[in-house]
Design a protein around this motif. Structure first.
Motif, PDB file in Angstrom:
ATOM      1  N   THR A 193      -6.130 -11.483   7.341  1.00  0.00           N
ATOM      2  CA  THR A 193      -6.105 -12.766   6.615  1.00  0.00           C
ATOM      3  C   THR A 193      -4.693 -13.126   6.154  1.00  0.00           C
ATOM      4  O   THR A 193      -4.477 -14.212   5.645  1.00  0.00           O
ATOM      5  CB  THR A 193      -7.016 -12.712   5.369  1.00  0.00           C
ATOM      6  OG1 THR A 193      -6.487 -11.727   4.475  1.00  0.00           O
ATOM      7  CG2 THR A 193      -8.444 -12.339   5.738  1.00  0.00           C
ATOM      8  N   ASN A 202      -3.822  -6.636   7.102  1.00  0.00           N
ATOM      9  CA  ASN A 202      -5.039  -7.410   6.916  1.00  0.00           C
ATOM     10  C   ASN A 202      -4.938  -8.709   7.716  1.00  0.00           C
ATOM     11  O   ASN A 202      -3.943  -9.433   7.603  1.00  0.00           O
ATOM     12  CB  ASN A 202      -5.222  -7.685   5.411  1.00  0.00           C
ATOM     13  CG  ASN A 202      -6.554  -8.328   5.104  1.00  0.00           C
ATOM     14  OD1 ASN A 202      -7.018  -9.200   5.831  1.00  0.00           O
ATOM     15  ND2 ASN A 202      -7.184  -7.889   4.025  1.00  0.00           N
ATOM     16  N   ARG A 213       0.839  -1.208   0.000  1.00  0.00           N
ATOM     17  CA  ARG A 213       0.000   0.000   0.000  1.00  0.00           C
ATOM     18  C   ARG A 213       0.866   1.246   0.000  1.00  0.00           C
ATOM     19  O   ARG A 213       0.573   2.238  -0.630  1.00  0.00           O
ATOM     20  CB  ARG A 213      -0.879   0.035   1.261  1.00  0.00           C
ATOM     21  CG  ARG A 213      -2.005  -0.957   1.264  1.00  0.00           C
ATOM     22  CD  ARG A 213      -3.299  -0.348   0.746  1.00  0.00           C
ATOM     23  NE  ARG A 213      -4.293  -1.396   0.597  1.00  0.00           N
ATOM     24  CZ  ARG A 213      -5.305  -1.587   1.441  1.00  0.00           C
ATOM     25  NH1 ARG A 213      -5.467  -0.779   2.469  1.00  0.00           N
ATOM     26  NH2 ARG A 213      -6.145  -2.576   1.254  1.00  0.00           N
TER      27      ARG A 213
END
Ligand SMILES: Cc1cc2nc3c(=O)[nH]c(=O)nc-3n(C[C@H](O)[C@H](O)[C@H](O)COP(=O)(O)OP(=O)(O)OC[C@H]3O[C@@H](n4cnc5c(N)ncnc54)[C@H](O)[C@@H]3O)c2cc1C
Ligand SMILES: *[C@@H]1O[C@H](CO)[C@@H](O)[C@H](O)[C@H]1NC(C)=O
Ligand SMILES: *[C@@H]1O[C@H](CO)[C@@H](O)[C@H](O)[C@H]1NC(C)=O
Length: 492
Positions: A368, A366, A125
């Motif tokens: 996950t 995140n 990001r």
């Protein structure tokens, strides 16, 4: 006055004299206590140090340790280097850790300071640059003013309040519960323990991008958790991304090791199995333990301090013959795996084409993603090494490791119960006082787990023990009035 009245008077006088005399004498020559501390981490050893300061030379202080002094402060050897395996980073305003290091003749080394990036599961990001101006421009582009506001928010709203604890403790004040101790710093902190960091920071004006990426990344690397954790631990975690972080040259575990000597405490190598409340004997508690030769032993104490978490899967200590049972606390601990790899990371695993561009520290945002963070580590002396530390909540498989590294020379993996699983749903926090003269340190971790928090709890428990022993009840659970502020008030 009638004859019987005089008699009554004489009787009362004799009564007072006979019965109050030993008490007065006892107050004057009250023997220093014998104290048993269970656990030789930074919590137990800092408690020993503070107890020695308070009670003076004649108190007897024993520390029971089943493995190594240092506990969750430990090093690991890979190749020719040693690395921090547990607690690593210390904030420049962590005054107890700063002062211990100085007092014990140890040195600080600066840690961090390389490049970083935040990975979202498919690509980066944001990545920092070697040039701080470029980095600031990039971060400003993505997070706007949040990137500037975070520092003043931490310094003014959190750190300056947090640091009140040092004045409070210097004045000898102690608290019997975790919320009372945290609330003595600032009442707002108590409410921060019940709301998520996401909510607290949103309310303070921070935007979603900043919270979902920067704050999330900080929580994943420091606690393996997410922005639903309580605001207080979230704030402590954000202070952990400020500049100036350091570690003890040669390994943080030297602080607890040297505190033992400084405290003139005796280490008893053994596993404590039970603490028994003694009735009708001159000592209050019996500590039963299995020594290094597997023999069952016991020792008796006036005061006992538990400096290790009392939770299922972590504690084998039974409390016997107490009028109401003392049991493990319900909160869960977070299982964490640290994997140390000497080798070359695969940039493609993080969606980076050019292997040269892999940031020193890869954070993730995140839940996950397998990897909480991956960082290239210097050794405990500050020397560069080709070693990467990967944190994950489940152990990576052999296949995972193959994908993460293009080559590897050596690998070391270990899992541990690292710190609490934080939740805002208000379970009762464990108290500092389990029974008269029986204290418990690690409830502080439910507010936030860090070396400085353990040291603050150590000082609090030492002060509780001292204040109770000498009947200084005015220094227990009483508000601390800052003399400087009080003076202002009278001058007004
Ligand atoms: C991977 C990791 C990274 C971390 N990173 C940071 C960081 O960067 N900065 C920071 O400030 N903090 C960090 N922390 C948190 C910090 O390490 C802990 O909060 C702190 O070390 C806890 O100290 P303690 O003395 O309370 O507990 P511990 O260190 O766990 O000490 C308890 C001791 O008691 C002993 N013991 C247990 N049961 C018995 C028994 N029955 N009889 C005898 N002895 C017993 C244990 O062997 C142990 O030595 C990190 C923790 C981990 C795990
Ligand atoms: C740390 O040490 C300094 C210098 O000796 C002292 O003034 C200060 O009070 C100490 N801080 C704490 C929190 O004990
Ligand atoms: C996290 O990743 C999963 C799977 O790639 C995705 O479905 C989810 O939207 C992501 N969550 C956030 C907050 O980005």
């Amino acid at each position: 006055m009638s004859a019987s009245g005089t008699k009554m008077w004489t009787f009362t006088l004799v009564f007072i004299l006979t019965f109050s005399l030993p008490i007065t004498l006892a107050l004057e020559v009250k023997e220093p206590p014998t104290i048993g501390i269970v656990g030789g981490g930074i919590g137990g050893t800092s408690t020993a140090y503070f107890l020695r300061q308070l009670f003076g030379n004649d108190a007897k202080i024993d520390i029971f340790e089943k493995r190594h002094i240092g506990g969750r402060l430990a090093t690991l050897t890979l190749g020719d280097h040693q690395f921090e395996a547990g607690g690593t980073l210390i904030h420049p305003k962590n005054m107890y850790m700063v002062n211990f290091t100085k007092l014990l003749g140890l040195e600080q080394i600066q840690v961090g300071g390389g490049t970083f990036g935040i990975f979202d599961g498919s690509s980066m990001r944001v990545t920092s640059s070697k040039y701080s101006l470029v980095t600031m421009a990039k971060l400003f582009w993505r997070y706007g003013m949040d990137i500037y506001n975070i520092d003043s928010w931490i310094n003014e709203k959190l750190l300056s309040k947090f640091m009140r604890i040092y004045d409070i403790q210097r004045a000898g004040h102690a608290y019997t519960t975790v919320p009372d101790l945290i609330g003595a710093m600032d009442q707002a902190f108590v409410s921060y323990m019940k709301k998520s960091i996401k909510f607290v920071m949103k309310t303070a004006g921070f935007g979603d991008a900043f919270i979902d990426e920067m704050v999330m990344a900080a929580l994943r690397t420091n606690y393996g958790q997410n922005t639903e954790v309580p605001g207080f631990v979230g704030a402590v975690c954000m202070a952990g991304v400020q500049p100036g972080l350091w570690a003890v040259k040669g390994g943080n575990k030297q602080v607890p090791q040297k505190l033992v000597t400084e405290a003139k405490a005796q280490v008893i190598q053994g596993t404590v199995m039970s603490v028994q409340l003694l009735q009708y004997q001159d000592k209050t508690y019996r500590v039963e333990y299995v020594d290094s030769e597997k023999k069952e032993q016991h020792k008796d104490y006036d005061i006992v301090i538990i400096a290790t978490p009392l939770h299922d899967e972590m504690s084998e200590i039974d409390f016997e013959d107490f009028p109401s049972p003392i049991e493990n606390f319900p909160q869960k601990y977070h299982k964490l795996t640290a994997t140390f790899v000497e080798g070359t990371p695969n940039s493609k695993y993080y969606g980076i084409d050019n292997a040269e561009e892999v940031p020193t520290e890869i954070l993730t945002c995140n839940d996950t993603i397998l990897v909480n963070s991956q960082g290239k580590k210097e050794d405990v002396l500050g020397n560069p090494a080709n070693v990467y530390k990967v944190f994950s909540n489940v152990p990576p498989s052999e296949e995972n490791i193959k994908q993460m590294f293009t080559s590897k020379k050596d690998i070391r993996m270990f899992s541990m119960m690292a710190y609490p699983e934080y939740s805002t749903v208000g379970e009762e926090l464990p108290p500092f006082v389990l029974h008269d003269s029986l204290y418990y340190l690690n409830g502080i971790e439910m507010a936030a787990s860090a070396m400085e928090m353990s040291s603050i709890a150590g000082k609090n428990v030492a002060l509780l023990a001292y204040n109770h022993w000498h009947g200084n009840l005015d220094k227990i659970d009483e508000p601390y009035l800052d003399p400087a502020l009080e003076k202002d008030k009278t001058e007004l």
